[in-house]
Design a protein around this motif. Structure first.
Motif, short mmCIF file in Angstrom:
data_model
loop_
_atom_site.label_atom_id
_atom_site.label_comp_id
_atom_site.label_asym_id
_atom_site.label_seq_id
_atom_site.Cartn_x
_atom_site.Cartn_y
_atom_site.Cartn_z
N UNK A 1 0.89 -1.17 0.00
CA UNK A 1 0.00 0.00 0.00
C UNK A 1 0.92 1.21 0.00
N UNK A 2 0.68 2.16 -0.89
CA UNK A 2 1.59 3.30 -1.00
C UNK A 2 0.80 4.60 -0.92
N UNK A 3 1.26 5.50 -0.06
CA UNK A 3 0.55 6.74 0.25
C UNK A 3 1.28 7.92 -0.37
N UNK A 4 0.59 8.68 -1.20
CA UNK A 4 1.19 9.86 -1.81
C UNK A 4 0.07 10.71 -2.39
N UNK A 5 0.41 11.69 -3.19
CA UNK A 5 -0.59 12.59 -3.77
C UNK A 5 -0.45 12.63 -5.28
N UNK A 6 -1.58 12.66 -5.96
CA UNK A 6 -1.64 12.90 -7.39
C UNK A 6 -2.31 14.25 -7.62
N UNK A 7 -2.04 14.84 -8.76
CA UNK A 7 -2.76 16.04 -9.18
C UNK A 7 -3.58 15.71 -10.41
N UNK A 8 -4.90 15.84 -10.30
CA UNK A 8 -5.76 15.66 -11.46
C UNK A 8 -5.62 16.86 -12.38
N UNK A 9 -5.87 16.64 -13.67
CA UNK A 9 -5.95 17.77 -14.58
C UNK A 9 -7.29 18.46 -14.40
N UNK A 10 -7.41 19.69 -14.91
CA UNK A 10 -8.71 20.35 -14.76
C UNK A 10 -9.76 19.72 -15.66
N UNK A 11 -9.32 18.94 -16.67
CA UNK A 11 -10.25 18.08 -17.38
C UNK A 11 -10.38 16.78 -16.58
N UNK A 12 -11.59 16.22 -16.47
CA UNK A 12 -11.78 15.06 -15.59
C UNK A 12 -11.24 13.74 -16.12
N UNK A 13 -10.70 13.71 -17.32
CA UNK A 13 -10.17 12.45 -17.84
C UNK A 13 -9.06 11.92 -16.94
N UNK A 14 -9.15 10.64 -16.58
CA UNK A 14 -8.14 10.02 -15.73
C UNK A 14 -7.55 8.77 -16.38
N UNK A 15 -7.50 8.79 -17.71
CA UNK A 15 -6.96 7.65 -18.45
C UNK A 15 -5.56 7.25 -18.00
N UNK A 16 -4.62 8.20 -17.78
CA UNK A 16 -3.26 7.78 -17.41
C UNK A 16 -3.20 7.00 -16.10
N UNK A 17 -4.20 7.17 -15.23
CA UNK A 17 -4.16 6.54 -13.91
C UNK A 17 -4.94 5.24 -13.88
N UNK A 18 -6.07 5.16 -14.61
CA UNK A 18 -6.98 4.03 -14.41
C UNK A 18 -7.19 3.15 -15.63
N UNK A 19 -6.81 3.59 -16.82
CA UNK A 19 -7.01 2.72 -17.99
C UNK A 19 -6.03 1.56 -17.93
N UNK A 20 -6.50 0.38 -18.30
CA UNK A 20 -5.66 -0.82 -18.15
C UNK A 20 -4.43 -0.79 -19.05
N UNK A 21 -4.46 -0.01 -20.14
CA UNK A 21 -3.28 0.07 -21.00
C UNK A 21 -2.19 0.94 -20.40
N UNK A 22 -2.46 1.53 -19.24
CA UNK A 22 -1.47 2.39 -18.59
C UNK A 22 -0.80 1.69 -17.40
N UNK A 23 -0.87 0.36 -17.37
CA UNK A 23 -0.19 -0.42 -16.33
C UNK A 23 1.26 -0.61 -16.77
N UNK A 24 2.22 -0.01 -16.09
CA UNK A 24 3.60 0.03 -16.60
C UNK A 24 4.25 -1.33 -16.79
N UNK A 25 4.03 -2.26 -15.86
CA UNK A 25 4.73 -3.54 -15.97
C UNK A 25 4.11 -4.44 -17.03
N UNK A 26 2.98 -4.04 -17.61
CA UNK A 26 2.38 -4.82 -18.69
C UNK A 26 2.55 -4.15 -20.05
N UNK A 27 2.56 -2.81 -20.05
CA UNK A 27 2.60 -2.09 -21.32
C UNK A 27 3.84 -1.23 -21.49
N UNK A 28 4.72 -1.21 -20.48
CA UNK A 28 5.98 -0.49 -20.60
C UNK A 28 5.90 0.99 -20.33
#
Length: 507
Positions: A396-423
């Motif tokens: 479990x890792x505790x830190x802070x993210x900053x959302x963009x003022x647009x509500x899109x959160x693709x970089x954080x939650x889309x499955x193609x953005x999992x680094x150890x699977x998609x690089x």
């Protein structure tokens, strides 16, 4: 001008950066095509005007200013912008996310100061990414040589990372690791030489030391002050210190990400139980002094897409224990719960020197052990914490993210953005949900705001139900500056408060 910052700097190469503190410095050294101002509006920076966009939303036509110089005297041209794009998509470069850049189908330089970018699909959020420090334009004539000499790879320890040359209002003079970074005003800056001649970013890992040095005048600006320090800063002002103290809602949220690759956290009931067992409102009231807003997803109340009706988890340890029992997590002889031979044992990791994060760890440990978990705590300095996060070496890792003022959160939650699977990507939790993927993809293609609101409301509902992360609070940003500093305009977006430092001056 001396700015205090708590987190150390690892790189000053915008191709590789992913730190808000690095962005503070990069805003001084580099320039971007556009800026986002404090009213969350786009304005041109390196551009003559905002780009023209075709009716189908696929083609963007850009015109650069022709009077921009890098700090070594070379002109900035469209070839430098194209090269920056090439560096962002270069396979060997450890770019935090290529999502924005992978949307580009074609990049055409039409003359030294004009270029056209064509996207594969319409994306109403795409232009925003050009406004932030990690999209700063780098000089081809300097970076290309290092890139080729190093086997077509840039590194955070490379020469350009340590000795950057940009086109921004300030140029690097000296960098003493873990101590300070000294910048000097660039006399040929295209907006005019800044009036403040030198800017020092002073690294002070401990928040209490930062506050003390602000009080004594050893630092001039204390940005990202801890919420619990707000009253102390206001007290300084009330007692006659010549300062201005700002508190304003923003897009930065503190959260605890689960590593969903671990079997124990693949039970949704475990994640929900841990959320029920954390006293969120009491934490905000006592630890933060009320300077924060409860978070139930990653979309803040200041967003036009905020959903006020999603599931909330009021503090309820009994409900937490009930969920764990129903999911088959049974207490062993030592009181720690087990299921299928696996103990509910894990470590909470965070960044060192942040009192709010440390308090979260301690309270979570106490509360979660009371419902049958076994919890260890660890904290790292900035670079080591970054390594733990990006290598997914955490429970479990505790830190802070900053959302963009647009509500899109693709970089954080889309499955193609999992680094150890998609690089690449920043879905460090390893979250996968087909419906969320579908919604996020749809949200990028639709320009009608009401339709997008419906999409992002559903995304928030799913996140609040599935809890790939425990959303704790949105930070009410706190920053204190001398009252004779002119043109300091706090910016709630990822542009950060140094976004217009070229305008700052002493009164």
């Amino acid at each position: 001008m001396v700015l205090g910052m708590q987190v150390d700097i690892e790189t000053l190469n915008p191709i590789l950066t992913e730190s808000a503190n690095e962005a503070d410095v990069l805003n001084g050294i580099f320039s971007t095509l556009i800026k986002v101002n404090e009213e969350m509006e786009f304005e041109p920076d390196l551009l003559v005007q905002l780009p023209e966009v075709s009716e189908d939303g696929l083609e963007y036509r850009f015109e650069l200013r022709d009077d921009v110089l890098f700090h070594d005297g070379e002109k900035l041209t469209a070839e430098d912008v194209y090269f920056t794009y090439q560096m962002k998509i270069a396979e060997n470069n450890a770019v935090p996310s290529r999502m924005m850049w992978d949307k580009i189908k074609e990049f055409t330089v039409t003359d030294p100061y004009s270029f056209t970018i064509t996207l594969y699909e319409p994306d109403v959020t795409w232009l925003e990414y050009w406004a932030y420090a990690d999209a700063s334009i780098v000089p081809k004539h300097l970076v290309e040589e290092e890139f080729l000499a190093n086997g077509e790879e840039l590194s955070k320890g490379g020469d350009f990372s340590r000795n950057p040359i940009g086109s921004g209002p300030y140029e690097l003079v000296e960098w003493e690791t873990s101590d300070y970074i000294l910048l000097a005003a660039f006399e040929d800056y295209y907006r005019g030489q800044p009036e403040i001649g030198q800017v020092v970013f002073k690294i002070i890992p401990d928040a209490n030391t930062l506050l003390a040095q602000f009080e004594t005048g050893e630092i001039d600006i204390y940005d990202r002050a801890q919420p619990g320090q707000y009253e102390a800063l206001v007290s300084l002002q009330e007692n006659g210190q010549a300062i201005e103290v700002y508190q304003y809602p923003g897009f930065v949220y503190m959260h605890a990400d689960f590593n969903l690759r671990l079997a124990k956290f693949q039970d949704k009931e475990v994640r929900q139980a841990l959320n029920y067992a954390f006293p969120q409102e009491e934490f905000i009231a006592t630890v933060l002094g009320g300077v924060g807003t409860p978070a139930y997803s990653d979309t803040p109340p200041v967003s036009w897409a905020y959903n006020p009706d999603i599931r909330q988890y009021s503090y309820n340890p009994d409900k937490a224990e009930e969920l764990l029992e129903e999911a088959g997590w049974v207490r062993g002889d030592d009181g720690v719960r087990e299921k299928n031979g696996e103990r509910l044992a894990f470590t909470i990791t965070t960044i060192a020197g942040n009192p709010a994060y440390a308090s979260y760890q301690e309270i979570a440990k106490q509360e979660w052990e009371a419902i049958g978990a076994e919890v260890e705590l660890e904290s790292f300095d900035g670079p080591m914490f970054g390594d733990a996060l990006t290598s997914m070496n955490f429970d479990v890792i505790v830190f802070a993210w900053s959302s963009g003022f647009d509500p899109d959160s693709t970089p954080i939650w889309h499955s193609t953005q999992i680094p150890d699977e998609y690089g690449t990507g920043q879905n460090y939790a390893g979250y996968k949900n087909d419906r969320v993927d579908e919604l996020l993809e749809a949200g990028l293609k639709i320009s009608d705001r009401q339709e997008r609101i419906e999409i992002y409301h559903e995304v928030q509902e799913i996140l609040a139900e599935e809890l790939p992360s425990l959303f704790v609070y949105f930070m009410n940003s706190v920053v204190a500056v001398p009252d004779n500093l002119e043109n300091f305009r706090p910016n709630p977006t990822q542009a950060n408060n140094t976004w217009n430092m070229y305008e700052w001056k002493w009164n």
